[in-house]
Enzyme design. Structure first.
Site, PDB file in Angstrom:
ATOM      1  N   LYS A 202     -50.585   6.082 -23.143  1.00  0.00           N
ATOM      2  CA  LYS A 202     -50.245   4.748 -23.651  1.00  0.00           C
ATOM      3  C   LYS A 202     -49.883   3.888 -22.452  1.00  0.00           C
ATOM      4  CE  LYS A 202     -46.283   2.506 -25.906  1.00  0.00           C
ATOM      5  NZ  LYS A 202     -45.462   2.481 -27.100  1.00  0.00           N
ATOM      6  N   LYS A 204     -48.138   0.454 -21.220  1.00  0.00           N
ATOM      7  CA  LYS A 204     -47.307  -0.695 -21.573  1.00  0.00           C
ATOM      8  C   LYS A 204     -47.950  -1.937 -20.982  1.00  0.00           C
ATOM      9  CE  LYS A 204     -44.446  -1.002 -23.533  1.00  0.00           C
ATOM     10  NZ  LYS A 204     -43.942  -1.379 -24.824  1.00  0.00           N
ATOM     11  N   ASP A 232     -50.041  -1.454 -25.387  1.00  0.00           N
ATOM     12  CA  ASP A 232     -48.930  -2.062 -26.132  1.00  0.00           C
ATOM     13  C   ASP A 232     -48.316  -3.225 -25.358  1.00  0.00           C
ATOM     14  OD1 ASP A 232     -46.658  -2.715 -27.540  1.00  0.00           O
ATOM     15  OD2 ASP A 232     -45.562  -0.892 -27.018  1.00  0.00           O
ATOM     16  N   ASN A 234     -46.304  -5.450 -26.558  1.00  0.00           N
ATOM     17  CA  ASN A 234     -45.067  -5.901 -27.213  1.00  0.00           C
ATOM     18  C   ASN A 234     -45.165  -7.331 -27.752  1.00  0.00           C
ATOM     19  OD1 ASN A 234     -43.437  -3.751 -25.082  1.00  0.00           O
ATOM     20  ND2 ASN A 234     -42.850  -3.788 -27.254  1.00  0.00           N
ATOM     21  N   GLU A 257     -51.318  -1.496 -30.028  1.00  0.00           N
ATOM     22  CA  GLU A 257     -49.938  -1.507 -30.540  1.00  0.00           C
ATOM     23  C   GLU A 257     -49.320  -2.894 -30.388  1.00  0.00           C
ATOM     24  OE1 GLU A 257     -47.747   1.901 -29.177  1.00  0.00           O
ATOM     25  OE2 GLU A 257     -45.837   0.821 -29.226  1.00  0.00           O
ATOM     26  N   ASN A 280     -44.060  -0.769 -33.519  1.00  0.00           N
ATOM     27  CA  ASN A 280     -42.635  -0.460 -33.579  1.00  0.00           C
ATOM     28  C   ASN A 280     -41.855  -1.771 -33.572  1.00  0.00           C
ATOM     29  OD1 ASN A 280     -43.472  -0.180 -30.496  1.00  0.00           O
ATOM     30  ND2 ASN A 280     -41.348  -0.881 -30.532  1.00  0.00           N
ATOM     31  N   ASP A 304     -38.805   5.458 -35.102  1.00  0.00           N
ATOM     32  CA  ASP A 304     -37.879   5.741 -34.002  1.00  0.00           C
ATOM     33  C   ASP A 304     -36.612   6.138 -34.743  1.00  0.00           C
ATOM     34  OD1 ASP A 304     -35.667   5.364 -32.259  1.00  0.00           O
ATOM     35  OD2 ASP A 304     -36.916   4.152 -30.947  1.00  0.00           O
ATOM     36  N   HIS A 331     -42.104   6.090 -31.621  1.00  0.00           N
ATOM     37  CA  HIS A 331     -41.840   5.201 -30.497  1.00  0.00           C
ATOM     38  C   HIS A 331     -40.622   5.727 -29.764  1.00  0.00           C
ATOM     39  CE1 HIS A 331     -38.838   1.963 -29.682  1.00  0.00           C
ATOM     40  NE2 HIS A 331     -39.803   1.517 -28.915  1.00  0.00           N
ATOM     41  N   ASN A 333     -37.516   4.643 -26.554  1.00  0.00           N
ATOM     42  CA  ASN A 333     -36.967   3.777 -25.528  1.00  0.00           C
ATOM     43  C   ASN A 333     -36.373   4.717 -24.497  1.00  0.00           C
ATOM     44  OD1 ASN A 333     -36.696   0.850 -25.170  1.00  0.00           O
ATOM     45  ND2 ASN A 333     -36.373   0.855 -27.378  1.00  0.00           N
TER      46      ASN A 333
HETATM   47  O1  LIG Z   1     -43.292   0.859 -27.562  1.00  0.00           O
HETATM   48  C1  LIG Z   1     -42.441   0.022 -27.274  1.00  0.00           C
HETATM   49  O2  LIG Z   1     -42.484  -1.102 -27.758  1.00  0.00           O
HETATM   50  C2  LIG Z   1     -41.377   0.387 -26.331  1.00  0.00           C
HETATM   51  O3  LIG Z   1     -41.412   1.455 -25.786  1.00  0.00           O
HETATM   52  C3  LIG Z   1     -40.293  -0.592 -26.052  1.00  0.00           C
HETATM   53  C4  LIG Z   1     -39.592  -0.336 -24.745  1.00  0.00           C
HETATM   54  O4  LIG Z   1     -38.506  -1.232 -24.617  1.00  0.00           O
HETATM   55  C5  LIG Z   1     -40.525  -0.492 -23.551  1.00  0.00           C
HETATM   56  O5  LIG Z   1     -41.188  -1.713 -23.617  1.00  0.00           O
HETATM   57  C6  LIG Z   1     -39.787  -0.399 -22.238  1.00  0.00           C
HETATM   58  O6  LIG Z   1     -39.149   0.638 -22.013  1.00  0.00           O
HETATM   59  O7  LIG Z   1     -39.880  -1.328 -21.420  1.00  0.00           O
HETATM   60 MG   LIG Z   2     -44.398  -0.514 -28.831  1.00  0.00          MG
END
Ligand SMILES: O=C([O-])C(=O)C[C@H](O)[C@@H](O)C(=O)[O-]
Ligand SMILES: [Mg+2]
Length: 435
Positions: A202, A204, A232, A234, A257, A280, A304, A331, A333
């Protein structure tokens, strides 16, 4: 037949230990991770001296709810899990009467008072399950109805990142190096695969303009044929941008995502692109399910257990998803081994878990347990010992708590935009959609 002496499962004491854990400079659409991130370690001690452990978010607002909650637990039984929710409601109502704040922002989806409360409950629920399991000599998965698999698959969680936090910022160093372009992302994925055997990746996103992230996913698809891929951002994109990205990546993604924020946007993207969408952020409470599922906005729900209110709620969520034909996965953190153990126990009990779960754990070089959980072939073996199967390392816990006590630089609350401003003083949290 002889029976053992029943344990006294009354809660005699609750200990809360806020800590700061080192975190690498991982980039996301709001900024960058701070060098240390707060977590809260919960210990619930029974009258017989059995200690159960839990872990949840440790930012100030969680602590402000967790403390009065903890004060009301002694005298209750660790098995009274349903009662934890009513107790949390009482505490929240008392706090709001006293003028306490009840919402925070950030990347954990829309933060509501409800979710904050459930995140606090989850830390206590896991600690109570751990204590009960230890008292009965049963693993947590058995208390949840029993595992249906012996190992839980996780995905590598790739991040654009700097090699180090900005100069002059106190931080721990790691050996991952920077990843700021497709080649860097592929190199990071290769390292994840070599070190942990992950099969799914995955990335980010929401960090660079979409074309750059599309190129990174294409590079991953070329380097790792047949491996499930996710991206993802966000919610950083508009519907139009999301549709463009979906058009270009639809044939290589397992799912996209949270491309855009909100059920209407997600529903449009899902319908017009035909690419499966995971979330999420769009659905993070039971109240949001009906509209999102009936409008077809979500094909994979990423639970989560922290913000869904614990392991039992996670199972209920999985059942709802099953009823709607929506896939389920997890999900994460920034988290430590107690949470990874909890995730692994509950994931082991969920039928039809067809997508590898997310975890930040490989990014965390520090922990508060004596033996770190290990990934083999991208999976964590489901612990079969009593409780969660982890042991608290009091020295480590104490050291990370000392760091929390010593902090006067604003690290007790996660603030990725503030961390970014150290490197880029003009940075403000981008408005959404960013692209
Ligand atoms: O799947 C997601 O949205 C995350 O894992 C949120 C987290 O806050 C992620 O963006 C991070 O750790 O920066
Ligand atoms: Mg996410």
């Amino acid at each position: 037949m002889t029976t053992g002496t029943p344990h006294d499962l009354t809660i005699a004491e609750v200990r809360l230990t806020p800590i700061l854990v080192s975190d690498p400079p991982l980039l996301n659409t709001q900024g960058v991770h701070q060098p240390y991130t707060p977590r809260l370690i919960v210990e619930v001690v029974t009258a017989d001296g059995i200690t159960g452990v839990g872990e949840t978010y440790g930012d100030t607002q969680y602590l402000e709810l967790a403390r009065p909650f903890a004060e009301r637990l002694p005298g209750r039984r660790v098995t009274d899990l349903g009662g934890l929710f009513a107790l949390a409601d009482e505490v929240a109502v008392d706090r709001s009467r006293a003028g306490g704040r009840l919402d925070v922002g950030g990347l954990r989806g829309v933060q509501t008072a409800d979710k904050l409360r459930l995140s606090v409950v989850s830390g206590f629920e896991v600690a109570c399950l751990d204590a009960t399991g230890k008292a009965l000599g049963l693993p947590v998965h058995a208390l949840l109805g029993g595992k249906v698999r012996d190992a839980v698959e996780y995905s590598a969680y790739l991040f654009y990142r700097w090699a180090d936090h900005p100069e002059g910022v106190a931080s721990e160093k790691d050996d991952w190096g920077a990843a700021l372009d497709p080649a860097g992302v592929v190199a990071q994925a290769r390292a994840f695969k070599e070190r942990y055997g992950f099969r799914s990746f995955k990335l980010k996103g929401g960090v660079f303009p979409p074309e750059e992230e599309i190129a990174a996913v294409h590079a991953l698809a070329e380097a790792f044929p047949g491996h499930p891929l996710r991206l993802d951002p966000n919610g950083a994109w508009s519907v139009e941008t999301s549709l463009k990205v979906a058009g270009e990546l639809g044939d290589v993604l397992e799912y996209l995502e949270d491309p855009a924020l909100g059920t209407p946007a997600m529903a449009r993207i899902a319908e017009e692109s035909g690419v499966p969408l995971a979330t999420n952020m769009c659905v993070t409470t039971f109240a949001e399910i009906q509209e999102a599922f009936t409008r077809g906005a979500v094909q994979v729900l990423l639970s989560d257990h922290h913000y869904w209110g614990g392991l039992r709620n996670t199972r209920e969520l999985a059942a709802v998803c099953r009823a709607f034909g929506v896939g389920v996965s997890m999900h994460s953190n920034t988290h430590l081994g107690i949470s990874l153990a909890a995730m692994t126990h509950v994931a082991s009990t969920v039928p039809g878990l067809h997508h590898a779960c997310d975890t930040h754990y490989p990014w965390q070089s520090e922990d508060v347990i004596t033996e770190r959980l290990v990934f083999r072939d991208g999976t964590v073996a489901v612990p079969d010992g009593p409780g969660l199967g982890v042991t608290l390392d009091r020295d480590r816990l104490g050291a990370l708590h000392e760091r929390w006590l010593a902090d006067d630089g604003g690290l007790r609350d996660r603030d990725d935009a503030a961390a970014m401003r150290v490197a880029d003083p003009g940075w403000t949290t981008p408005t959404v959609p960013r692209w």
